[in-house]
Design a protein around this motif. Structure first.
Motif, PDB file in Angstrom:
ATOM      1  N   THR A 143     -44.406  36.016   4.152  1.00 30.06           N
ATOM      2  CA  THR A 143     -45.829  35.814   3.852  1.00 30.06           C
ATOM      3  C   THR A 143     -46.284  34.404   4.202  1.00 30.06           C
ATOM      4  O   THR A 143     -47.326  34.208   4.847  1.00 30.06           O
ATOM      5  CB  THR A 143     -46.102  36.103   2.364  1.00 30.06           C
ATOM      6  N   SER A 144     -45.519  33.401   3.788  1.00 27.41           N
ATOM      7  CA  SER A 144     -45.920  32.016   4.047  1.00 27.41           C
ATOM      8  C   SER A 144     -45.837  31.680   5.532  1.00 27.41           C
ATOM      9  O   SER A 144     -46.714  30.982   6.077  1.00 27.41           O
ATOM     10  CB  SER A 144     -45.064  31.043   3.228  1.00 27.41           C
ATOM     11  N   VAL A 145     -44.808  32.162   6.201  1.00 26.51           N
ATOM     12  CA  VAL A 145     -44.681  31.894   7.639  1.00 26.51           C
ATOM     13  C   VAL A 145     -45.819  32.555   8.407  1.00 26.51           C
ATOM     14  O   VAL A 145     -46.422  31.941   9.295  1.00 26.51           O
ATOM     15  CB  VAL A 145     -43.315  32.364   8.170  1.00 26.51           C
ATOM     16  N   ALA A 146     -46.140  33.789   8.057  1.00 32.65           N
ATOM     17  CA  ALA A 146     -47.244  34.477   8.733  1.00 32.65           C
ATOM     18  C   ALA A 146     -48.555  33.727   8.541  1.00 32.65           C
ATOM     19  O   ALA A 146     -49.339  33.560   9.483  1.00 32.65           O
ATOM     20  CB  ALA A 146     -47.368  35.909   8.226  1.00 32.65           C
ATOM     21  N   ALA A 147     -48.809  33.253   7.332  1.00 34.39           N
ATOM     22  CA  ALA A 147     -50.056  32.548   7.047  1.00 34.39           C
ATOM     23  C   ALA A 147     -50.163  31.257   7.841  1.00 34.39           C
ATOM     24  O   ALA A 147     -51.246  30.896   8.317  1.00 34.39           O
ATOM     25  CB  ALA A 147     -50.155  32.251   5.552  1.00 34.39           C
ATOM     26  N   MET A 148     -49.046  30.554   8.000  1.00 38.55           N
ATOM     27  CA  MET A 148     -49.081  29.249   8.663  1.00 38.55           C
ATOM     28  C   MET A 148     -48.879  29.329  10.171  1.00 38.55           C
ATOM     29  O   MET A 148     -49.146  28.365  10.881  1.00 38.55           O
ATOM     30  CB  MET A 148     -48.014  28.335   8.053  1.00 38.55           C
ATOM     31  N   ALA A 149     -48.411  30.466  10.665  1.00 41.66           N
ATOM     32  CA  ALA A 149     -48.174  30.609  12.105  1.00 41.66           C
ATOM     33  C   ALA A 149     -49.207  31.494  12.778  1.00 41.66           C
ATOM     34  O   ALA A 149     -49.135  31.720  13.985  1.00 41.66           O
ATOM     35  CB  ALA A 149     -46.773  31.166  12.351  1.00 41.66           C
ATOM     36  N   GLY A 150     -50.165  32.006  12.005  1.00 41.23           N
ATOM     37  CA  GLY A 150     -51.196  32.850  12.582  1.00 41.23           C
ATOM     38  C   GLY A 150     -50.692  34.206  13.000  1.00 41.23           C
ATOM     39  O   GLY A 150     -51.193  34.799  13.967  1.00 41.23           O
ATOM     40  N   LEU A 151     -49.706  34.727  12.273  1.00 37.31           N
ATOM     41  CA  LEU A 151     -49.125  36.026  12.603  1.00 37.31           C
ATOM     42  C   LEU A 151     -49.811  37.147  11.831  1.00 37.31           C
ATOM     43  O   LEU A 151     -50.478  36.913  10.825  1.00 37.31           O
ATOM     44  CB  LEU A 151     -47.621  36.011  12.314  1.00 37.31           C
ATOM     45  N   ALA A 152     -49.607  38.372  12.293  1.00 36.25           N
ATOM     46  CA  ALA A 152     -50.409  39.498  11.808  1.00 36.25           C
ATOM     47  C   ALA A 152     -50.130  39.874  10.365  1.00 36.25           C
ATOM     48  O   ALA A 152     -51.046  40.242   9.623  1.00 36.25           O
ATOM     49  CB  ALA A 152     -50.184  40.710  12.722  1.00 36.25           C
TER      50      ALA A 152
END
Length: 342
Positions: A126-135
């Motif tokens: 969740t945190s990686v997606a939020a900070m990397a612009g992932l789906a």
């Protein structure tokens, strides 16, 4: 020769961007999906590096966008090696790690890369997606696993974190990933990596920066220190990071606090974009850079390029972060970080 600016700051570091493209869309950066026109050739990049070294630069950091997207990266690093005889002391690279296979890490090491800094802004999908612009979190989880593999690939290739040759960057933004400070610290303690926590900065014009979303370095130090006591090591001259040592001997953590604790006073970094525009500040205004391509044109002497950079640096008086901290006036527009190389 070492050239100094109007505030008596010598040129020490060249940050050379190789591409404006990236395979992620981190919201604090938001790079373009395509290159600007007029990219420098590899030979022109070598000329820029040579000129910077002649003016006193001791360190070269290869940046982007995502520099692993640059197809001639290994060849460029190899071609830079003769500059060590002229004063260049280290060649470093910053990457998000998504493309760093075991083979790629080994190639970089064999080409002559000294240091590698990878980026990871969370320890959960969740945190990686939020900070990397992932789906979605599933994509974030896949990215997290790729970066963890990249860390191991780099270590196996000889980038030794105990010698400072492998570090991890993390941008921290309130209401997005601030709860990841302790998990990231724990991960790096387990991995034997130095974690560099970076305050969310007002770079470029696309990230909707608000001061309220900055987590100050002092707060992050407090959070970590309450869990694992710390002792200060300070900030080396011209470094971007204040460092602390864990009292239990499990390594160090660093803070890049350009918002809450500006370090403009001894900043020694020159930035050159992938299309050859030289800037003397990460927060430079659009259009304020100097186009080096005329000095790089066929038939021009290397001395012309050195003269252009010498003049640019001698006229430098940038201290944006210090000025921001003293002013209530909202900041103006900036050149985009994806072009300036962070």
């Amino acid at each position: 020769m070492t050239v100094a600016d109007l505030l008596d700051r010598p040129l020490g570091v060249l940050r050379l961007s190789l591409t404006a493209r990236c395979n992620l869309a981190c919201p604090y950066c938001l790079p373009d999906g395509q290159e600007p026109s007029g990219l420098l050739s590899m030979e022109q990049r070598l000329q820029v590096a040579k000129a910077a070294v002649a003016l006193g630069a001791k360190s070269l950091r290869l940046t982007g966008g995502e520099p692993l997207l640059y197809k001639e990266l290994d060849e460029l690093i190899g071609a830079l090696q003769p500059l060590r005889r002229e004063g260049l002391q280290e060649i470093a690279l910053t990457s998000n790690g998504m493309l760093l296979s075991a083979e790629r890490a080994q190639q970089l090491r064999e080409a002559g890369l000294d240091r590698l800094t990878l980026s990871l802004d969370g320890t959960t999908g969740t945190s990686v997606a939020a900070m990397a612009g992932l789906a979605d979190p599933a994509a974030g989880e896949r990215a997290l696993k790729q970066v963890l593999r990249a860390i191991e690939h780099a270590r196996q290739a000889g980038f030794d974190p105990a010698q400072g040759a492998l570090k991890l960057n993390a941008v921290i933004q309130r209401n997005r990933n601030a709860e990841q400070v302790l998990p990231l610290a724990q991960l790096c303690r387990q991995q034997g990596l130095e974690l560099r926590l970076i305050e969310y900065m007002d770079v470029g014009n696309r990230n909707g920066w608000r001061r309220a979303e900055v987590v100050p370095a002092a707060e992050m130090v407090r959070t970590i220190g309450e869990q694992w006591p710390l002792e200060p090591l300070g900030r080396a001259g011209s470094s971007t990071a204040n460092r602390w040592r864990y009292r239990d001997g499990r390594g160090c953590v660093a803070m890049v606090a350009s918002v809450s604790e500006p370090f403009c006073g001894d900043c020694n970094r020159l930035r050159v974009t992938a299309d050859g525009i030289a800037y003397t500040c990460l927060f430079a205004a659009p259009g304020s850079g100097v186009d080096l391509k005329p000095s790089l044109a066929a038939g021009r002497d290397q001395g012309d390029l050195e003269a252009a950079l010498d003049q640019l640096w001698r006229q430098r008086a940038d201290r944006y972060s210090e000025d921001r901290s003293r002013s209530a006036t909202p900041p103006g527009a900036h050149a985009e970080m994806a072009y300036l190389g962070g």
